[in-house]
Design an enzyme around this catalytic site. Sequence first.
Site, short mmCIF file in Angstrom:
data_model
loop_
_atom_site.label_atom_id
_atom_site.label_comp_id
_atom_site.label_asym_id
_atom_site.label_seq_id
_atom_site.Cartn_x
_atom_site.Cartn_y
_atom_site.Cartn_z
N GLY A 1 38.31 42.25 39.56
CA GLY A 1 39.56 42.00 40.28
C GLY A 1 39.38 41.13 41.50
O GLY A 1 40.19 40.25 41.78
N CYS A 2 38.30 41.35 42.23
CA CYS A 2 38.05 40.58 43.45
C CYS A 2 37.71 39.13 43.13
O CYS A 2 38.13 38.21 43.84
CB CYS A 2 36.94 41.23 44.27
SG CYS A 2 37.38 42.90 44.79
N THR A 3 36.97 38.93 42.06
CA THR A 3 36.66 37.56 41.63
C THR A 3 37.93 36.85 41.22
O THR A 3 38.16 35.69 41.60
CB THR A 3 35.63 37.56 40.48
OG1 THR A 3 34.43 38.20 40.93
CG2 THR A 3 35.31 36.15 40.02
#
Length: 196
Positions: A87-89
Site C-alpha cells: 500500500g505504501c509503495t
Amino acid sequence: MRKLSLVLGAIVFLASAAAAQDDGSAPASAPASAFLASGPTQGDRAPDFSLPWATKDGVGNEQWFSLTAQRGKTVVLAFFPAAFTKGCTAEMQTFTERYDELFGPDVVVAAISYDSVETQARFASSIGVPFKLLSDPDLGVAKKYGSANSDGRARRTVYVIDKGGRVAYRDLRFNAVDPSSYSDLKQAVQAALKAK
C-alpha cells in the site's frame, strides 16, 4: 457447530487485521483503542516538529525538516505505515507519478513513517520519490497528528497545512488505492494554495 463458528469468526477478524497492517487502516470491527489520539482538526494550529529526512539521493546532511521553517508555504504531510509495503509503495508511486498534478512547485510534500533514514533513502531511490521522506522512529510526530496505531506503526493519514501553519484539510483514512482519495487531496491542496 457454535465452536466452529467462533473459530471461523476469529480467523476472519485476524485476516482483516493482517490486511490492515499494510494499508494503515483498521478492520471495521477493531476496537477504538487501536488508534492513538485524534490529532488536530481543520483550523487548528499544526503541531510543530523536526525530523531527519532522506531523498532518492540519500540521507539528508542538512538540518532536520522543521514544520515551522515551512511557514508561508502550503505543506502536505503524508503519514504511512512502512516503506516497501504494497500500500505504501502504491501511494508513494502515485504521489511521484502525479506530483505536478496533485501538488506542483509551490507545495512542500513530506512523507513520514517509523522507518530509519537509511531505509527511507532506499525506498525513495527505488521509486524516484521527488520529495523528502521523514523518519519518525518513536512515532512521536505521528502521535501528535493522530496517525499512530497501537501496533507501533503510523497509520495512513494525510494533512494539508496552510501558509499560516493551520490545518486546512485532513484525511485520517487515506486510501492508497482509491482514486477519490487523491481527488479530494488535490482539491484541498488547490484550495489551500488559493487561500490568503
